[in-house]
Design a protein around this motif. Structure first.
Motif, PDB file in Angstrom:
ATOM      1  N   GLN A  60      53.531  47.649 -85.342  1.00 39.68           N
ATOM      2  CA  GLN A  60      52.771  48.713 -85.993  1.00 39.68           C
ATOM      3  C   GLN A  60      51.778  48.126 -86.994  1.00 39.68           C
ATOM      4  OE1 GLN A  60      55.284  51.778 -87.549  1.00 39.68           O
ATOM      5  NE2 GLN A  60      53.616  53.136 -88.091  1.00 39.68           N
ATOM      6  N   LEU A  61      52.187  47.063 -87.705  1.00 42.17           N
ATOM      7  CA  LEU A  61      51.301  46.408 -88.653  1.00 42.17           C
ATOM      8  C   LEU A  61      50.090  45.820 -87.946  1.00 42.17           C
ATOM      9  CD1 LEU A  61      50.604  45.231 -91.442  1.00 42.17           C
ATOM     10  CD2 LEU A  61      52.166  43.333 -90.945  1.00 42.17           C
ATOM     11  N   ILE A  62      50.313  45.162 -86.806  1.00 45.20           N
ATOM     12  CA  ILE A  62      49.203  44.595 -86.035  1.00 45.20           C
ATOM     13  C   ILE A  62      48.231  45.700 -85.608  1.00 45.20           C
ATOM     14  CG2 ILE A  62      48.604  43.438 -83.875  1.00 45.20           C
ATOM     15  CD1 ILE A  62      49.812  41.552 -85.891  1.00 45.20           C
ATOM     16  N   SER A  63      48.771  46.827 -85.183  1.00 44.78           N
ATOM     17  CA  SER A  63      47.917  47.943 -84.759  1.00 44.78           C
ATOM     18  C   SER A  63      47.109  48.501 -85.919  1.00 44.78           C
ATOM     19  CB  SER A  63      48.767  49.056 -84.137  1.00 44.78           C
ATOM     20  OG  SER A  63      49.449  48.602 -82.993  1.00 44.78           O
ATOM     21  N   GLU A  64      47.728  48.653 -87.092  1.00 44.30           N
ATOM     22  CA  GLU A  64      47.057  49.261 -88.239  1.00 44.30           C
ATOM     23  C   GLU A  64      46.000  48.350 -88.847  1.00 44.30           C
ATOM     24  OE1 GLU A  64      50.167  50.381 -90.882  1.00 44.30           O
ATOM     25  OE2 GLU A  64      50.910  51.992 -89.605  1.00 44.30           O
ATOM     26  N   LEU A  65      46.165  47.047 -88.714  1.00 42.52           N
ATOM     27  CA  LEU A  65      45.151  46.119 -89.222  1.00 42.52           C
ATOM     28  C   LEU A  65      43.950  46.032 -88.287  1.00 42.52           C
ATOM     29  CD1 LEU A  65      47.304  43.155 -90.632  1.00 42.52           C
ATOM     30  CD2 LEU A  65      46.170  44.983 -91.893  1.00 42.52           C
ATOM     31  N   ASP A  66      44.016  46.722 -87.156  1.00 40.71           N
ATOM     32  CA  ASP A  66      42.915  46.778 -86.189  1.00 40.71           C
ATOM     33  C   ASP A  66      42.547  45.391 -85.671  1.00 40.71           C
ATOM     34  OD1 ASP A  66      41.188  48.278 -84.630  1.00 40.71           O
ATOM     35  OD2 ASP A  66      39.498  48.003 -86.001  1.00 40.71           O
ATOM     36  N   ILE A  67      43.559  44.558 -85.504  1.00 45.90           N
ATOM     37  CA  ILE A  67      43.330  43.212 -84.976  1.00 45.90           C
ATOM     38  C   ILE A  67      42.987  43.263 -83.490  1.00 45.90           C
ATOM     39  CG2 ILE A  67      44.452  40.983 -84.551  1.00 45.90           C
ATOM     40  CD1 ILE A  67      46.130  41.545 -87.082  1.00 45.90           C
ATOM     41  N   THR A  68      43.574  44.231 -82.782  1.00 46.74           N
ATOM     42  CA  THR A  68      43.395  44.304 -81.330  1.00 46.74           C
ATOM     43  C   THR A  68      42.202  45.151 -80.918  1.00 46.74           C
ATOM     44  OG1 THR A  68      44.835  46.254 -81.129  1.00 46.74           O
ATOM     45  CG2 THR A  68      45.887  44.090 -81.040  1.00 46.74           C
ATOM     46  N   GLY A  69      41.492  45.748 -81.871  1.00 43.21           N
ATOM     47  CA  GLY A  69      40.375  46.616 -81.537  1.00 43.21           C
ATOM     48  C   GLY A  69      40.798  47.904 -80.864  1.00 43.21           C
ATOM     49  N   GLY A  70      42.022  48.343 -81.164  1.00 48.71           N
ATOM     50  CA  GLY A  70      42.511  49.592 -80.602  1.00 48.71           C
ATOM     51  C   GLY A  70      43.185  49.473 -79.249  1.00 48.71           C
ATOM     52  N   ASP A  71      43.266  48.248 -78.686  1.00 47.13           N
ATOM     53  CA  ASP A  71      43.897  48.042 -77.379  1.00 47.13           C
ATOM     54  C   ASP A  71      45.382  47.745 -77.581  1.00 47.13           C
ATOM     55  OD1 ASP A  71      44.676  47.432 -74.842  1.00 47.13           O
ATOM     56  OD2 ASP A  71      43.105  45.961 -74.454  1.00 47.13           O
ATOM     57  N   GLU A  72      46.225  48.747 -77.317  1.00 45.61           N
ATOM     58  CA  GLU A  72      47.659  48.592 -77.545  1.00 45.61           C
ATOM     59  C   GLU A  72      48.282  47.538 -76.646  1.00 45.61           C
ATOM     60  OE1 GLU A  72      49.686  50.028 -79.803  1.00 45.61           O
ATOM     61  OE2 GLU A  72      47.930  50.918 -80.736  1.00 45.61           O
ATOM     62  N   LYS A  73      47.671  47.271 -75.494  1.00 47.86           N
ATOM     63  CA  LYS A  73      48.234  46.280 -74.584  1.00 47.86           C
ATOM     64  C   LYS A  73      48.170  44.865 -75.138  1.00 47.86           C
ATOM     65  CE  LYS A  73      47.140  48.927 -70.389  1.00 47.86           C
ATOM     66  NZ  LYS A  73      46.384  48.926 -69.112  1.00 47.86           N
ATOM     67  N   LYS A  74      47.288  44.641 -76.124  1.00 49.36           N
ATOM     68  CA  LYS A  74      47.126  43.300 -76.682  1.00 49.36           C
ATOM     69  C   LYS A  74      47.998  43.039 -77.906  1.00 49.36           C
ATOM     70  CE  LYS A  74      42.342  42.697 -75.113  1.00 49.36           C
ATOM     71  NZ  LYS A  74      40.931  42.437 -75.540  1.00 49.36           N
ATOM     72  N   VAL A  75      48.750  44.034 -78.345  1.00 49.92           N
ATOM     73  CA  VAL A  75      49.592  43.867 -79.531  1.00 49.92           C
ATOM     74  C   VAL A  75      50.585  42.724 -79.334  1.00 49.92           C
ATOM     75  CG1 VAL A  75      51.410  44.950 -80.916  1.00 49.92           C
ATOM     76  CG2 VAL A  75      49.349  46.228 -80.345  1.00 49.92           C
TER      77      VAL A  75
END
Length: 482
Positions: A60-75
């Motif tokens: 969830q932290l990785i998603s919220e920091l927008d590291i993946t550009g919104g692509d959940e598959k890359k988390v």
């Protein structure tokens, strides 16, 4: 004249074990130094609390920091990298810490390690960029050599009559820490959302994951104080004499340590290398599973996971610690006496077969029927199998400690073992979570290719355990000259 055992005889499983086999069983067990073991358990708690508390919220932290550009598959890529960086840095420095402990003593190194845990978790909780997360996890790996040093100290405060009882407590400490850590991470994350009246300050909105990190750092600080005040040093230096070695003809001196470290070439005897190789096998299949589990639990059902929130994930991960801590404390020593370390170790490795098989079974069922009691029953079965697997760690720790020719070699032996384990643990999380992500992105086997790949690896690596002796390594007797 006493004759030392040649290497080929030491590796012969059919040879009767000397003082660590039949003779040891006939002796009355030496009472364990409970106070010192209690402190080692506190030190053993600190590391899993620190490492596991981030598991429920890291995705969830990785998603919220927008590291993946919104692509959940890359988390999975980035989560695996964060989990791997600690072991990568530990691999670079753990051997040096273990060798240093042979020089300056175990206690100073243990204090540096637990202090590093405290500082790194505070930094992690305050990080708002991916670089900050990487640096804080690197810091704890750089400063922490406690795992190998703790095992060396356990080997020094036990003997052949109580070594199984002593080493049984190390997995218990890890299990309890593995319970507390995820519970901290899952229950204390985002306190502003859960308890808005108590955590109303804007700080908790800006740093929603600082509270679980601060809680784990506080435990490390408490452990630092207790260790500094009450832990007794086990490395007792003596006047410098001719350089010693750790070759297998050297006599054991339980309380003596030379100033100079033994040559590494003398430490790495065939039985040490075999024991460490099996530790590496167990470490890589275990860490690959542990990194995959929270990712699977957090991934949406339509993408092949269970779509569970961080608090629920924390409870699931914590149940393993409860079950495992109880089982290890109650039954490990008894099972060791009855079955021996080799059989326990191999059964632990075989447990990964159903462990990995349950992932696609749960995913397919959840896609068809949603989260029902059947899913929770399968999750519980998976946790019970994980308890069976964990018996292998106590067994391999005994193999590694008994493989050292004498106590002067313990620090170096455990240092090499922890170095190798750290290297494979640095690869394991990134490899398993990346396989998960790639399987989804490219739709390999319907997104499930990660499981047969890891299952095949586990079965193949099982064969490394076959040359191990049935019981722990025998002591090597000193050669006497006429």
């Amino acid at each position: 004249m006493n004759v030392s055992l040649p290497v080929e005889d030491v590796l012969d499983e059919s040879r009767p074990l000397l003082q660590r086999g039949e003779d040891a069983k006939s002796k009355t067990p030496t009472p364990l130094p409970k106070g010192q073991i209690a402190i080692l358990m506190l030190l053993g708690l600190a590391e899993p609390i620190t490492s596991h508390c981030i598991f429920p919220f890291i995705n969830q932290l990785i998603s919220e920091l927008d590291i993946t550009g919104g692509d959940e598959k890359k988390v999975g890529y980035y989560a695996g990298m964060i989990e791997s960086i600690f072991f990568a840095m530990e691999a670079l420095f753990v051997f040096q810490w273990s060798r240093l402990s042979d020089h300056i003593g175990r206690k100073p190194v243990l204090l540096v390690g637990v202090g590093g845990l405290c500082i790194s978790m505070l930094c992690f909780g305050l990080s708002k960029t991916f670089l900050g997360l990487v640096v804080s996890r690197s810091l704890v790996g750089l400063l922490n050599g406690n795992t190998g040093v703790s095992k060396s100290m356990m080997g020094e405060i036990t003997d052949e009559t109580n070594i199984a009882q002593g080493f049984a407590w190390l997995p218990v400490a890890w299990s309890v820490g593995s319970t507390i850590g995820p519970l901290m991470g899952g229950q204390l994350a985002k306190p502003h959302d859960r308890w808005p009246d108590l955590f109303s300050h804007p700080f908790w909105v800006k740093y929603p994951y600082f509270l679980p990190c601060a809680a784990s750092a506080s435990f490390s600080a408490f452990t630092f104080v207790i260790t500094a005040l009450f832990l007794k040093e086990t490395v007792h230096k003596r006047p410098r004499r001719e350089p010693s070695s750790c070759d297998e003809a050297a006599p054991p001196h339980p309380d003596e340590h030379d100033e100079a470290p033994p040559p590494l070439s003398k430490v790495l005897t065939p039985r040490v290398l075999l024991s460490i190789s099996n530790y590496a096998v167990l470490a890589i299949v275990e860490i690959a599973y542990l990194a995959l589990q929270p990712l699977f639990l957090a991934t949406p059902i339509e993408l092949g996971g269970l779509g569970l929130p961080p608090p629920t994930i924390g409870i699931i991960l914590g149940t393993f610690g409860v079950l495992n801590g109880f089982f290890q404390a109650m039954f490990f020593a008894t099972l060791m006496d009855r079955w021996g370390p080799k059989r326990l170790f191999q059964q632990g490795l075989l447990a990964f077969v159903p462990l990995y098989l349950l992932f696609p079974i749960m995913s397919l069922y959840a896609k068809a029927h949603g989260i029902t009691p059947v899913i929770w029953g399968l999750v519980l079965v998976q946790q019970i199998l994980l308890v069976v697997m964990d018996l292998a760690f106590g067994a391999i720790f005994i193999f590694i400690s008994s493989s050292a020719a004498n106590n002067r070699c313990l620090g170096a032996t455990n240092g090499v073992a922890q170095f190798v384990a750290s290297v494979v643990r640095a690869v394991g999380p990134a490899a398993s979570t990346s396989l998960f992500a790639v399987s989804l992105e490219r739709n390999w086997l319907g997104g499930y290719a990660v499981y047969p790949i890891l299952l095949t690896m586990s079965i193949a690596l099982f064969f490394v355990s076959i040359p191990l002796p049935r019981d722990m390594w025998p002591k090597v007797l000193e050669s006497s000259r006429d």
